[in-house]
Design a protein around this motif. Structure first.
Motif, PDB file in Angstrom:
ATOM      1  N   LEU A  61       0.826  -1.211   0.000  1.00 45.09           N
ATOM      2  CA  LEU A  61       0.000   0.000   0.000  1.00 45.09           C
ATOM      3  C   LEU A  61       0.863   1.266   0.000  1.00 45.09           C
ATOM      4  CD1 LEU A  61      -2.828  -1.156   2.467  1.00 45.09           C
ATOM      5  CD2 LEU A  61      -2.860  -1.174  -0.029  1.00 45.09           C
ATOM      6  N   GLY A 110      -4.270   5.329   8.612  1.00 43.15           N
ATOM      7  CA  GLY A 110      -4.730   3.978   8.258  1.00 43.15           C
ATOM      8  C   GLY A 110      -4.057   2.976   9.162  1.00 43.15           C
ATOM      9  N   ILE A 111      -4.842   2.123   9.805  1.00 45.36           N
ATOM     10  CA  ILE A 111      -4.260   1.170  10.751  1.00 45.36           C
ATOM     11  C   ILE A 111      -4.533  -0.248  10.268  1.00 45.36           C
ATOM     12  CG2 ILE A 111      -4.248   0.377  13.160  1.00 45.36           C
ATOM     13  CD1 ILE A 111      -5.175   3.139  14.001  1.00 45.36           C
ATOM     14  N   THR A 112      -3.494  -1.033  10.166  1.00 45.58           N
ATOM     15  CA  THR A 112      -3.711  -2.405   9.726  1.00 45.58           C
ATOM     16  C   THR A 112      -4.020  -3.285  10.927  1.00 45.58           C
ATOM     17  OG1 THR A 112      -2.931  -4.211   8.341  1.00 45.58           O
ATOM     18  CG2 THR A 112      -1.266  -3.161   9.715  1.00 45.58           C
ATOM     19  N   CYS A 151      -8.410  -8.563  10.605  1.00 45.71           N
ATOM     20  CA  CYS A 151      -9.326  -8.387  11.736  1.00 45.71           C
ATOM     21  C   CYS A 151     -10.456  -7.418  11.435  1.00 45.71           C
ATOM     22  CB  CYS A 151      -8.579  -7.943  12.990  1.00 45.71           C
ATOM     23  SG  CYS A 151      -7.420  -9.165  13.583  1.00 45.71           S
ATOM     24  N   CYS A 278      -9.322 -22.229   9.659  1.00 47.11           N
ATOM     25  CA  CYS A 278      -8.489 -21.129   9.154  1.00 47.11           C
ATOM     26  C   CYS A 278      -9.304 -19.996   8.561  1.00 47.11           C
ATOM     27  CB  CYS A 278      -7.499 -21.662   8.120  1.00 47.11           C
ATOM     28  SG  CYS A 278      -6.440 -20.371   7.458  1.00 47.11           S
ATOM     29  N   ALA A 280      -7.953 -17.047   7.355  1.00 48.08           N
ATOM     30  CA  ALA A 280      -7.304 -16.500   6.159  1.00 48.08           C
ATOM     31  C   ALA A 280      -7.698 -17.306   4.923  1.00 48.08           C
ATOM     32  CB  ALA A 280      -5.801 -16.482   6.346  1.00 48.08           C
TER      33      ALA A 280
HETATM   34  C1  B12 Z   1       4.179 -11.719   7.338  1.00 52.86           C
HETATM   35  C2  B12 Z   1       3.351 -12.232   8.503  1.00 52.86           C
HETATM   36  C3  B12 Z   1       3.812 -11.990   9.795  1.00 52.86           C
HETATM   37  C4  B12 Z   1       5.084 -11.198  10.056  1.00 52.86           C
HETATM   38  C5  B12 Z   1       4.826  -9.694   9.973  1.00 52.86           C
HETATM   39  C6  B12 Z   1       3.605  -9.207  10.753  1.00 52.86           C
HETATM   40  C7  B12 Z   1       2.309  -9.305   9.957  1.00 52.86           C
HETATM   41  N1  B12 Z   1       1.217  -9.553  10.611  1.00 52.86           N
HETATM   42  O1  B12 Z   1       2.315  -9.157   8.757  1.00 52.86           O
HETATM   43  C8  B12 Z   1       5.466 -11.682  11.463  1.00 52.86           C
HETATM   44  C9  B12 Z   1       6.380 -12.861  11.305  1.00 52.86           C
HETATM   45  C10 B12 Z   1       6.135 -10.657  12.380  1.00 52.86           C
HETATM   46  C11 B12 Z   1       4.109 -12.169  11.969  1.00 52.86           C
HETATM   47  C12 B12 Z   1       3.804 -12.285  13.310  1.00 52.86           C
HETATM   48  C13 B12 Z   1       2.587 -12.747  13.765  1.00 52.86           C
HETATM   49  N2  B12 Z   1       1.598 -13.293  13.035  1.00 52.86           N
HETATM   50 CO1  B12 Z   1       1.593 -13.272  11.151  1.00 52.86          CO
HETATM   51  N3  B12 Z   1       1.445 -13.383   9.333  1.00 52.86           N
HETATM   52  C14 B12 Z   1       2.141 -12.941   8.286  1.00 52.86           C
HETATM   53  C15 B12 Z   1       1.545 -13.419   6.958  1.00 52.86           C
HETATM   54  C16 B12 Z   1       2.357 -14.623   6.511  1.00 52.86           C
HETATM   55  C17 B12 Z   1       1.511 -12.441   5.835  1.00 52.86           C
HETATM   56  C18 B12 Z   1       0.841 -11.091   6.126  1.00 52.86           C
HETATM   57  C19 B12 Z   1       0.847 -10.331   4.868  1.00 52.86           C
HETATM   58  O2  B12 Z   1       1.725  -9.538   4.622  1.00 52.86           O
HETATM   59  N4  B12 Z   1      -0.121 -10.656   3.972  1.00 52.86           N
HETATM   60  C20 B12 Z   1      -0.187 -10.167   2.633  1.00 52.86           C
HETATM   61  C21 B12 Z   1      -0.944  -8.860   2.534  1.00 52.86           C
HETATM   62  C22 B12 Z   1      -0.932  -8.413   1.094  1.00 52.86           C
HETATM   63  O3  B12 Z   1      -2.265  -9.076   2.963  1.00 52.86           O
HETATM   64  P1  B12 Z   1      -2.952  -8.182   4.113  1.00 52.86           P
HETATM   65  O4  B12 Z   1      -2.058  -8.014   5.249  1.00 52.86           O
HETATM   66  O5  B12 Z   1      -4.263  -8.757   4.369  1.00 52.86           O
HETATM   67  O6  B12 Z   1      -3.130  -6.776   3.426  1.00 52.86           O
HETATM   68  C23 B12 Z   1      -4.082  -6.484   2.414  1.00 52.86           C
HETATM   69  C24 B12 Z   1      -5.505  -6.151   2.906  1.00 52.86           C
HETATM   70  O7  B12 Z   1      -5.845  -6.788   4.097  1.00 52.86           O
HETATM   71  C25 B12 Z   1      -5.557  -4.671   2.990  1.00 52.86           C
HETATM   72  N5  B12 Z   1      -5.070  -4.006   4.205  1.00 52.86           N
HETATM   73  C26 B12 Z   1      -4.228  -4.458   5.132  1.00 52.86           C
HETATM   74  N6  B12 Z   1      -3.996  -3.510   6.042  1.00 52.86           N
HETATM   75  C27 B12 Z   1      -4.704  -2.450   5.720  1.00 52.86           C
HETATM   76  C28 B12 Z   1      -4.823  -1.216   6.333  1.00 52.86           C
HETATM   77  C29 B12 Z   1      -5.634  -0.273   5.777  1.00 52.86           C
HETATM   78  C30 B12 Z   1      -5.774   1.044   6.419  1.00 52.86           C
HETATM   79  C31 B12 Z   1      -6.349  -0.589   4.603  1.00 52.86           C
HETATM   80  C32 B12 Z   1      -7.274   0.340   4.055  1.00 52.86           C
HETATM   81  C33 B12 Z   1      -6.214  -1.813   3.989  1.00 52.86           C
HETATM   82  C34 B12 Z   1      -5.390  -2.733   4.548  1.00 52.86           C
HETATM   83  O8  B12 Z   1      -4.750  -4.283   1.907  1.00 52.86           O
HETATM   84  C35 B12 Z   1      -3.637  -5.197   1.773  1.00 52.86           C
HETATM   85  C36 B12 Z   1      -3.304  -5.347   0.340  1.00 52.86           C
HETATM   86  O9  B12 Z   1      -4.313  -6.004  -0.357  1.00 52.86           O
HETATM   87  C37 B12 Z   1       0.080 -13.798   7.379  1.00 52.86           C
HETATM   88  C38 B12 Z   1      -0.495 -14.988   6.606  1.00 52.86           C
HETATM   89  C39 B12 Z   1      -0.855 -14.626   5.206  1.00 52.86           C
HETATM   90  N7  B12 Z   1      -0.232 -15.240   4.235  1.00 52.86           N
HETATM   91  O10 B12 Z   1      -1.673 -13.758   4.983  1.00 52.86           O
HETATM   92  C40 B12 Z   1       0.247 -14.126   8.852  1.00 52.86           C
HETATM   93  C41 B12 Z   1      -0.865 -13.782   9.857  1.00 52.86           C
HETATM   94  C42 B12 Z   1      -1.360 -12.372   9.577  1.00 52.86           C
HETATM   95  N8  B12 Z   1      -0.202 -13.822  11.150  1.00 52.86           N
HETATM   96  C43 B12 Z   1      -0.927 -14.350  12.050  1.00 52.86           C
HETATM   97  C44 B12 Z   1      -0.503 -14.497  13.393  1.00 52.86           C
HETATM   98  C45 B12 Z   1      -1.413 -15.311  14.291  1.00 52.86           C
HETATM   99  C46 B12 Z   1       0.707 -13.921  13.836  1.00 52.86           C
HETATM  100  C47 B12 Z   1       1.247 -13.920  15.254  1.00 52.86           C
HETATM  101  C48 B12 Z   1       0.219 -13.759  16.351  1.00 52.86           C
HETATM  102  C49 B12 Z   1       2.068 -15.191  15.463  1.00 52.86           C
HETATM  103  C50 B12 Z   1       2.540 -15.357  16.891  1.00 52.86           C
HETATM  104  N9  B12 Z   1       1.941 -16.315  17.582  1.00 52.86           N
HETATM  105  O11 B12 Z   1       3.396 -14.651  17.343  1.00 52.86           O
HETATM  106  C51 B12 Z   1       2.220 -12.730  15.222  1.00 52.86           C
HETATM  107  C52 B12 Z   1       1.469 -11.438  15.565  1.00 52.86           C
HETATM  108  C53 B12 Z   1       2.233 -10.215  15.213  1.00 52.86           C
HETATM  109  C54 B12 Z   1       1.322  -9.076  14.889  1.00 52.86           C
HETATM  110  N10 B12 Z   1       1.348  -8.059  15.752  1.00 52.86           N
HETATM  111  O12 B12 Z   1       0.609  -9.095  13.913  1.00 52.86           O
HETATM  112  C55 B12 Z   1      -2.278 -14.775  11.552  1.00 52.86           C
HETATM  113  C56 B12 Z   1      -3.353 -13.798  11.973  1.00 52.86           C
HETATM  114  C57 B12 Z   1      -4.564 -14.544  12.469  1.00 52.86           C
HETATM  115  C58 B12 Z   1      -5.507 -13.641  13.196  1.00 52.86           C
HETATM  116  N11 B12 Z   1      -5.581 -12.352  12.950  1.00 52.86           N
HETATM  117  O13 B12 Z   1      -6.175 -14.145  14.009  1.00 52.86           O
HETATM  118  C59 B12 Z   1      -2.028 -14.848   9.995  1.00 52.86           C
HETATM  119  C60 B12 Z   1      -3.264 -14.561   9.149  1.00 52.86           C
HETATM  120  C61 B12 Z   1      -1.500 -16.257   9.715  1.00 52.86           C
HETATM  121  C62 B12 Z   1      -2.509 -17.365  10.003  1.00 52.86           C
HETATM  122  N12 B12 Z   1      -3.102 -17.969   8.994  1.00 52.86           N
HETATM  123  O14 B12 Z   1      -2.737 -17.701  11.146  1.00 52.86           O
HETATM  124  N13 B12 Z   1       3.270 -12.435  10.964  1.00 52.86           N
END
Ligand code: B12
Ligand code: SF4
Lengths: 626, 267
Positions: A61, A110-112, A151, A278, A280
């Motif tokens: 983004l 914007g807060i993710t 979330c 799951c 996701a």
């Molecule tokens: C990289 C990653 C990490 C990294 C970086 C942190 C992060 N959360 O990204 C690290 C390794 C640090 C990490 C840690 C953790 N993670 Co993690 N992580 C991922 C992973 C593999 C990719 C996230 C990502 O970049 N996705 C790709 C982008 C493109 O998608 P997105 O984030 O949804 O963003 C899109 C939209 O949602 C939207 N969007 C997102 N944010 C915003 C904000 C605004 C304002 C707007 C308008 C739109 C928007 O636009 C984006 C582009 O299309 C996902 C699994 C997955 N493949 O999705 C798990 C995932 C997010 N993690 C998860 C978990 C559980 C954790 C941990 C709790 C693990 C642990 N026990 O410690 C920690 C928590 C840390 C934290 N504070 O989030 C879960 C979340 C489940 C939940 N919410 O209940 C996921 C879904 C994995 C799973 N299947 O369980 N994680």
């Protein structure tokens, strides 16, 4: 040479841990003149810098916004507890990393929302910025606060703190939102006027335009829009064209080591598997692979522009990317020329993955990873996890023959319908793997086998077949954990098995927030005011403060977790349409109870509803049912 | 093939620790396609080493790093190539190829020049002091300059007088004393008043930090020393042309040291 001004003084920066978290100026940071743009957007990850900088979504983004000349997108992360204290003491407003300007002067914040346990950190961000915590108290002086990410599919527990939520993938509707904003600014309207415009953009949910009422038993009675501009259902946004969309060529490169300190190549979005626990796997449906050529081109560009020494692949299930062997072998070739490492994502163990693992890792030091998620075959059918014991034992044996001696196993405790026999199977399976190892003649073995078995507590999430399920109490979780520990210890190879488990208190709260309703806003607000932040970090988690906050608001955690929900219950998130229908989820819930598996999308379409997006796997030709 | 670069570090980069600066260079070299040699094994890393790590908060016009290169067809272009991938607060100032048998600069370091500046807005007895030069002369005229040097476990009194080669409050005088020209600096000294310049012994045996000199000076004029009041900036690092293996020569020894900037050493 023009000098960058910093928001924090030398004294402060020299007294906090890792001052590099707060100074910005990373490689590939975008510099623009804030006076020359129409919209200033600040993107926030409400956790510490090293975690936030690892999030791919923000990198995408950030790149998208900054490609637009009229927008300047900056970043902010949660100040760590040491700086938090100083900022409160000295009344220093929270600032963005790029310009170091206060967040309060931005147009949007914007807060993710990646993880429920970050909710109090959202309040910390707002509070330190001097933005009123509740959206209804904000004025023309404040930015619009918008939430997005996984979330936001049940935004209700934090609805009061946000002006808007963006449901779905950010690539599709932001341009329109920026244009609406510019028009609104010209028109001289008030905050409500803009929110009414925004409510009409697909995917946008403006919580203050909706009203909830409750039954006597606490369940939701109705949830309705109260202004004509707000739609009754909000449909998620999906990017269906994965080739011609935004994907950074120059990702930010932090100075300090962050969790994902490497190039991240998102090979596909979505998942075909349909594991019933799951979220996701449902939210990102349908699976949309990126083209191989696109990935190769981006990999080279990103390695060039970052200088990272490592690259990894990201997706929910990388083994399901059809051209994975081609991509990985190409990467190995490309990277070996330049001293770059490949960090493999977790892969299904087979001949291919063992081959690439032996090429890119030190076999003696690396481990095999299996995520059976449940110990018994019956439970694996309940959760629709297609992995069989045979798969695991054969995979492990092949690996042992190839020289591996370390195995990591991931399981969940507290899955719906779980019995103590199922739990015991976790220990038995761990032991079977060890026994398998010791069938290898001593001369051919490489020392002892080393098995690490981890369990996490199952948390039912919205938009999954288990959204109706009861979650285990903290006490049950602890009992199950102790039971398993005892069983692990009584196995023949107990000395080779190490058992790890996740903190049960945190999971209980995660469960409450995941399926919570609007009434929780005040609970979260109180807990924050009484000192809760960084709840995801065990050392800062204050369970007693949370318990008190629930009691003070006449709410119980049990209401949210400790009951199986009835099939006709109206859920707080039902107004969101994620493409997958509630009737499909319910069908899957019934099949789970019967322990019947459902084929994956590539084997046979299960008719989940996501076909309406008209692309991805739903329109792929199926070879033949396997 | 061995080489050495000299670089400056200023502004917000003073908050980046030396391990992270190392990572920063590794990535920059990769972006700039500098053919740095890698160690062998599963996680190969570039063969680089700093002469003397700079503490967090300090700035510098003269940091040095030694490196191994696979090849270097155009040494005169190296500075520009690397700088094309540097941010504007860490800049490469010099690049030299070294003979294959040259010793690591870390082992040769014998002296350093520093500038110590009172930060704007700090209340201090030194502020706007007209007789600063005289204070320094008196300070150096003491028979010995004792300070307590704290290490991890012990505290001991040391005499740092032999380790202070030159001390001055004027850039012109200091340049005359050390016989060097410092050119334009990446720190804006106009902002600071007063500024003190010093040349001190450095290296593994006789490393004297400028903080220690400031501490002694404060003690001398009987004012408390707060390290946060001063910005410290490194101006140069030297090897001793007369120093042979294991030998240490001080400036006033029978065979005095002969300080040569590391970028010119072994040229
Ligand atoms: C990289 C990653 C990490 C990294 C970086 C942190 C992060 N959360 O990204 C690290 C390794 C640090 C990490 C840690 C953790 N993670 Co993690 N992580 C991922 C992973 C593999 C990719 C996230 C990502 O970049 N996705 C790709 C982008 C493109 O998608 P997105 O984030 O949804 O963003 C899109 C939209 O949602 C939207 N969007 C997102 N944010 C915003 C904000 C605004 C304002 C707007 C308008 C739109 C928007 O636009 C984006 C582009 O299309 C996902 C699994 C997955 N493949 O999705 C798990 C995932 C997010 N993690 C998860 C978990 C559980 C954790 C941990 C709790 C693990 C642990 N026990 O410690 C920690 C928590 C840390 C934290 N504070 O989030 C879960 C979340 C489940 C939940 N919410 O209940 C996921 C879904 C994995 C799973 N299947 O369980 N994680
Ligand atoms: S519609 Fe069918 S193919 Fe498409 S995501 Fe749903 S189950 Fe999979």
């Amino acid at each position: 040479m023009s000098k960058r001004k910093l928001a924090l003084s030398d004294e402060i920066l020299l007294s906090v841990e890792k001052p590099a978290r707060y100074i910005g100026n990373e490689i590939n940071m975008v510099k623009k003149d804030p006076a020359a743009v129409d919209v200033r957007f600040c993107m926030c990850f409400p956790d510490v810098y090293e975690i936030g900088m690892s999030h791919l979504g923000i990198q995408i983004l950030y790149d998208m916004f900054n490609q637009w000349d009229d927008v300047y997108c900056e970043r902010v992360y949660s100040p760590w507890v040491d700086l938090d204290r100083i900022m409160r003491e000295k009344h220093i407003p929270l600032f963005a990393l790029e310009t170091q300007d206060p967040i309060k002067c931005f147009d949007f914040l914007g807060i993710t929302l990646q993880y429920e346990m970050c909710y109090t950190n959202i309040l910390q961000i707002l509070d330190l910025s001097g933005i009123p915590l509740k959206a209804s108290d904000r004025t023309m002086e404040d930015p619009f606060v918008i939430g997005g990410g996984p979330c936001s599919y049940n935004p209700e527990p934090i609805a009061d703190f946000f002006d808007m939520f963006y449901i779905g993938e950010g690539e599709t509707q932001y341009r329109r939102m920026m244009d609406e904003y510019k028009e609104w600014k010209k028109s001289g309207g008030d905050r409500i006027a803009f929110l009414k415009r925004a409510a009409q953009i697909p995917g946008i949910y403006v919580p203050m335009f909706y009203e909830a009422s409750y039954h006597e038993d606490g369940t939701l009675a109705s949830f309705e829009p109260i202004v004509p501009e707000a739609p009754r259902t909000v449909m998620k946004e999906v990017e269906m064209d994965m080739e011609h969309t935004y994907y950074p060529e120059k990702p930010l490169v932090p100075y300090i080591k962050v969790t994902q300190d490497r190039v991240v190549l998102e090979i596909q979005r979505g998942c075909i598997r349909g594991c019933r626990f799951c979220q996701a796997g449902v939210l990102y449906r349908p699976i949309r692979p990126r083209k191989l050529e696109f990935l190769k081109e981006r990999a080279i560009k990103m390695l060039e522009s970052t200088g990272h020494e490592e690259i990894t692949l990201s997706s929910l299930s990388s083994s399901d990317y059809k051209e994975l062997p081609e991509l990985v072998y190409w990467l190995i070739d490309e990277c070996s020329k330049n001293g770059i490492n490949i960090a493999l994502p977790s892969l299904r163990i087979d001949a291919f993955s063992l081959d690439v693992m032996s090429k890119v890792q030190d076999v003696r030091k690396s481990s095999l990873t299996f995520a059976p998620e449940a110990g018994s075959q019956r439970m694996r059918n309940v959760i629709n996890k297609g992995l069989t014991e045979e798969n695991i034992l054969n995979g492990a044996m092949d690996a042992f023959r190839g020289g591996w001696t370390r195995v990591k196993l991931y399981f969940m405790l507290g899955l719906p319908g779980e019995t103590y026999d199922d739990i015991e199977e976790i220990a038995i399976l761990s032991d079977k793997i060890a026994r398998e190892y010791y069938t290898i003649p001593k001369e051919e073995r490489k020392g002892k086998v080393n098995i690490v078995t981890s369990t996490s507590i199952f948390v039912p999430k919205p938009f999954t077949p288990f959204q109706w399920a009861r979650m285990n109490s903290q006490q049950e979780a602890v009992e199950k954990r102790n039971f398993l520990l005892g069983k692990v210890k009584s196995q023949l190879n107990a000395k080779s098995i190490k058992y790890n488990c996740h903190d049960a208190d945190v999971s209980v709260l995660e469960g409450v927030f995941a399926r919570g309703d609007r009434r929780l806003n005040d609970v979260i607000l109180q807990a924050y005011k009484e000192g809760c932040i960084y709840d995801a970090w065990t050392e800062y988690f204050k369970y007693d403060v949370w318990q008190k906050a629930f009691a003070d608001h006449d709410l119980t955690m049990d209401f949210y977790n400790d009951r199986e929900r009835s099939e006709d219950e109206l859920f707080p998130w039902d107004f969101i349409d994620c493409g997958v229908t509630k009737s499909f989820l319910l069908r899957e819930y019934h099949r789970a109870k019967e322990a019947v598996v459902t084929p994956n999308c590539r084997q046979q379409c299960a008719g989940c509803g996501a076909a309406r997006f008209g692309g991805g796997v739903c329109t792929e030709k199926r070879e033949s049912a396997v | 093939m061995k080489a050495r670069i000299k670089f400056s570090k200023c502004g917000s980069m003073r908050f980046i620790g030396h391990l992270d600066v190392m990572r920063y260079f590794q990535k920059a070299f990769r972006r700039a396609h500098i053919p740095v040699s890698y160690s062998k094994g599963y996680s190969p890393h570039q063969i680089l080493s700093f002469t003397s790590p700079l503490g967090i908060g300090l700035t510098s016009d003269a940091e040095y790093m030694d490196m191994e290169l696979e090849e270097c067809p155009e040494p005169e272009k190296m500075v520009d190539w690397i700088n094309s991938q540097m941010n504007d607060e860490i800049r490469v100032k010099d690049f030299v190829l070294l003979p294959d048998d040259s010793k690591p600069s870390m082992a040769m370091l014998a002296g350093c020049d520093y500038l110590v500046a009172l930060k704007p807005g700090k209340v201090s007895v030194f502020r706007d002091r007209k007789d600063m030069e005289q204070v320094l002369v008196d300070f150096l005229a003491q028979p010995e300059i004792l300070v307590t040097k704290k290490t991890k476990r012990s505290e001991k009194q040391v005499d740092i007088k032999p380790n202070i080669y030159y001390l001055s409050s004027s850039m012109e005088d200091f340049q005359v004393q050390t016989g060097r020209e410092y050119g334009s600096l990446c720190i804006d000294i106009e902002e600071y008043q007063p500024v003190i310049y010093c040349q001190l012994t450095a290296g593994s045996v006789l490393n004297i930090k400028p903080e220690l000199v400031m501490q002694a000076l404060c003690q001398f004029v009987d004012t408390p020393y707060d390290p946060l009041d001063y910005q410290i900036h490194r101006l140069e690092m030297y090897g001793d042309a007369n120093g042979k293996k294991g030998e240490i020569h001080l400036l006033h020894d029978e065979v005095p040291c002969e300080l040569v900037p590391l970028s010119e050493y072994q040229k």
